[in-house]
Structures are given as C-alpha cells and as structure tokens.
Design an enzyme around this catalytic site. Structure first.
Site, PDB file in Angstrom:
ATOM      1  N   GLU A   1     -17.071  19.861 -19.813  1.00  0.00           N
ATOM      2  CA  GLU A   1     -17.206  21.199 -20.388  1.00  0.00           C
ATOM      3  C   GLU A   1     -16.299  21.302 -21.603  1.00  0.00           C
ATOM      4  O   GLU A   1     -15.092  21.019 -21.507  1.00  0.00           O
ATOM      5  CB  GLU A   1     -16.792  22.306 -19.407  1.00  0.00           C
ATOM      6  CG  GLU A   1     -17.723  22.577 -18.275  1.00  0.00           C
ATOM      7  CD  GLU A   1     -17.334  23.835 -17.500  1.00  0.00           C
ATOM      8  OE1 GLU A   1     -16.657  24.715 -18.096  1.00  0.00           O
ATOM      9  OE2 GLU A   1     -17.687  23.927 -16.321  1.00  0.00           O
TER      10      GLU A   1
ATOM     11  N   GLU B   1     -14.648  22.952 -11.162  1.00  0.00           N
ATOM     12  CA  GLU B   1     -13.269  23.310 -11.536  1.00  0.00           C
ATOM     13  C   GLU B   1     -12.422  23.574 -10.293  1.00  0.00           C
ATOM     14  O   GLU B   1     -12.003  24.686  -9.996  1.00  0.00           O
ATOM     15  CB  GLU B   1     -13.263  24.494 -12.500  1.00  0.00           C
ATOM     16  CG  GLU B   1     -13.904  24.147 -13.837  1.00  0.00           C
ATOM     17  CD  GLU B   1     -13.696  25.194 -14.912  1.00  0.00           C
ATOM     18  OE1 GLU B   1     -13.708  24.813 -16.097  1.00  0.00           O
ATOM     19  OE2 GLU B   1     -13.529  26.390 -14.570  1.00  0.00           O
TER      20      GLU B   1
ATOM     21  N   ARG C   1     -26.900  19.490 -18.185  1.00  0.00           N
ATOM     22  CA  ARG C   1     -26.120  19.896 -17.006  1.00  0.00           C
ATOM     23  C   ARG C   1     -26.600  21.278 -16.560  1.00  0.00           C
ATOM     24  O   ARG C   1     -26.791  22.173 -17.383  1.00  0.00           O
ATOM     25  CB  ARG C   1     -24.636  19.937 -17.356  1.00  0.00           C
ATOM     26  CG  ARG C   1     -23.681  20.338 -16.227  1.00  0.00           C
ATOM     27  CD  ARG C   1     -22.270  20.236 -16.771  1.00  0.00           C
ATOM     28  NE  ARG C   1     -21.218  20.484 -15.816  1.00  0.00           N
ATOM     29  CZ  ARG C   1     -20.423  21.573 -15.809  1.00  0.00           C
ATOM     30  NH1 ARG C   1     -20.634  22.535 -16.700  1.00  0.00           N
ATOM     31  NH2 ARG C   1     -19.455  21.684 -14.938  1.00  0.00           N
TER      32      ARG C   1
END
Length: 371
Positions: A268, A166, A75
C-alpha cells in the site's frame, strides 16, 4: 478519518538468522516485479456512475486502462458482511474475473471484519462478536475458504492472499489483539491453512503498516514465527507523509528480507497529485508539499512513486518484489464515500487516486506501469 489512526503499539526486537537467495531466484524476482493497484472501491464507483479516461479524454474500462498502462497485479479487499453490500464475496469475484480476463494477477486482502481494518480498528464482524477462540478459528477458516473457493470456481483464483490487514495491533479485537499473541497466531494459522487448502498455488502474505518502523516489524514477525505461523511474503504499508523516511523504509525492507528469507512488497502506498478536493469534503492529505521535495502535483506523485519503487528494487538478492498503489480508482463519485454505513458519506482520498478530478489517468499511472 477512520482509515488511519496513530500507532502506539509497544514493541521489542529479537534476533534471527539471515538466509541467502540464489542468483537464479534473484533474476526471477526482479523480472516479475509487481506493478500493482488496489481497486477495491471500483465496483461501487462504477455502480454510482464513475467513469475512467485516458489522458486524452478517451473513455474505457478502468481495468483495461490499468492493464494497458502496464499494471500487472490487482488487489481487492474482502469484508465479511459490509453494510453497503460492496467488498463482499460477490463483488470481489466479479472484479477478480475481469482482472484475470485482462491477464493480471490478483491479490485478495482479507480484513476479517465488516468494515475498515487497520492498526486503529480491528472490530470483529457482527456475526462473530460473541464467538470463542475456537469458534473464531473456524469462522476464519470457513470465510477464507468460502471466498477463495468462489474465486476458483469462477476461474479467478488469486495468486496471493493476505491473511489480515495492517496487523500491527492484531485482529478480531479484543480476542486477537496485540496483547493476545497466542490467539492472534492461531487465527493467522487458521487463515493460512484455508488458503493452502483452497488455492494451493497462492502465496500467503502477512501485512503490517508503518513500513519504516523496523522494531514493529521485528516484534510482530518474530512473535508469529515463534508461535508456528508460516508465511510466504511480507507486505508493508508505506505512506511517506505518515510512515517515516525513505531511508527508514529501505532499512526495514532490507532487514525483513534477510531476516526471514521472504520477498517483500510495499503493498500500500499513495501520494497526492493535487492538494485540493473535488467533492467539497476535506481530504486526508491536503498540504501543498506533504513531504519535502515532493509537491502535491502530477510530477510530485510520479517522483514519489519512483522513489518508493527504487527502494523496493534496491532490496538485496532480488527480494524486493513489488509496489501496489492504494485505491488507484477511488475518485470523487457521489455515494462512494468512506463510511459503508452512510450512503451520503464522501471521499477523502480522491486527490491520491491515479485518475484526476476530470476522471483522466494521471501521469503516475504510466510510471506505475513501467516500474
């Protein structure tokens, strides 16, 4: 630190129907489990002299250490115009080419800012500061298409793309903030359209923090669905010392997978292998036992990763699709700190990398690669 802040967004839950998944798709999802690592800091680390080794001290390219350990996804985040010149199009293309050459899949994470984007900070890129809603939609599309086009031209087209990072409190504040949901939806549609036009084979991911907070996830995804946003996968950040219990994570992932009929990822996570630091700069997590039963140790790091992976794999109908370790290669290298505007800033994360204070792979790397 700027990376993480308290989350205070008010939310409300709505109802939606569950969808079923066939046995064949379930089997395919389980066999293609993503064993991922975010290595966004790697290019800068290497430029500043960072090295990476196996546990026995044998030095090798970090990407090949990850690949040989069993990691199958990388990522990489993208900033628009970062002050330090890293996490931009050029560096993302270069690292993605290396990952693809090693046979790994690539997830590109668009932040749509010049610096960190998270629930406490979603600043517009400086060049976009005075744009109208229409101009921001165009800028999102063009930036997304530009980076993905460069990746494709380099033979490193990604397999999955995050439109935003996020997004609990929205993006491109204040225009796309959580209290401007119509604008936020238009921004996400623009980004997703660019992904599908530029790399039609890539999956579009939408990503929230607070992986154990079901009300936040329901509020966001219901609101976006009602405004015509479409996505292929759902990403959650889950840091166990911030984001609630493992049982809360399980309940939320189970609900998301059933409610929207999409694969879910913990995209994450991290945990310390040591409560100390290597660069004389205090770490974000420095407790000897950040979560009860999981000390800040090699074994604690391994065991927490295994526990999180078990939650994801337990999502019904094979929709638990993978786990990504955040900043696996962010070791304590001078000059590779938190603040892209400050070349002397230091790292508050090195005790949560998958390489230890002697630059050697921690046992949790092998755990990640064998999930």
């Amino acid at each position: 630190m700027k990376r993480r802040t308290a989350l205070t967004t008010a939310v409300a839950a709505l109802a939606a129907p569950a969808l079923a998944l066939g046995a064949a798709e379930s089997a395919q999802a389980q066999t293609s489990f993503a064993r991922g690592a975010d290595i966004s800091s790697l290019a800068k680390s290497e430029a500043k002299g960072g090295v990476y080794m196996w546990a026995d001290g044998w030095r090798e390219d970090a990407i090949w250490i990850l690949q040989k350990s069993g990691v199958n996804w990388i990522r990489l985040k993208v900033w628009v115009d970062p002050a330090d010149g890293y996490n931009n199009k050029t560096h993302v293309v270069n690292v993605a080419k290396r990952a693809r050459a090693a046979g790994m899949n690539v997830l590109v994470d668009f932040h749509y800012t010049d610096t960190w984007a998270d629930p406490g900070a979603q600043t517009k890129p400086a060049a976009w500061a005075n744009y109208s809603v229409a101009q921001l939609k165009t800028a999102i599309y063009n930036h997304t298409a530009d980076v993905l086009g460069a990746l494709s031209a380099a033979g490193a087209a990604p397999q999955m793309v995050q439109v935003g990072n996020e997004l609990n409190a929205g993006m491109l504040w204040p225009t796309g903030r959580y209290d401007q949901l119509d604008n936020l939806a238009q921004f996400l549609i623009s980004g997703a359209d660019a992904v599908r036009a530029t790399v039609p084979g890539a999956k579009v991911m939408l990503h929230l923090a607070e992986g154990g907070n079901n009300s936040v996830f329901r509020w966001f995804f219901d609101a976006m669905q009602a405004r015509g946003v479409t996505w292929d996968t759902i990403g959650a950040s889950y840091y166990p010392y911030w984001h609630g219990s493992l049982s809360g994570l399980q309940s939320n992932l189970n609900d998301m997978a059933a409610r929207y009929g999409k694969p879910v990822y913990v995209v994450e996570t991290a945990y310390p292998f040591n409560p100390g630091d290597r660069d004389g700069f205090g770490n974000i997590i420095s407790a000897s036992t950040p979560v009860s039963g999981y000390p800040a140790s090699y074994a604690g790091q391994q065991n927490m990763l295994t526990a999180i992976a078990n939650v994801v794999k337990a999502v019904p109908n094979g929709r638990g699709a993978g786990v990504f370790w955040w900043e696996a290669t962010w070791t304590a290298v001078a000059g590779n700190g938190w603040d892209p505007y400050d070349p002397n800033s230091k790292n508050g994360w090195e005790n949560q990398a998958l390489f230890d204070f002697a630059w050697k792979a921690t046992p949790a790397l092998r755990t990640l690669g064998t999930l």
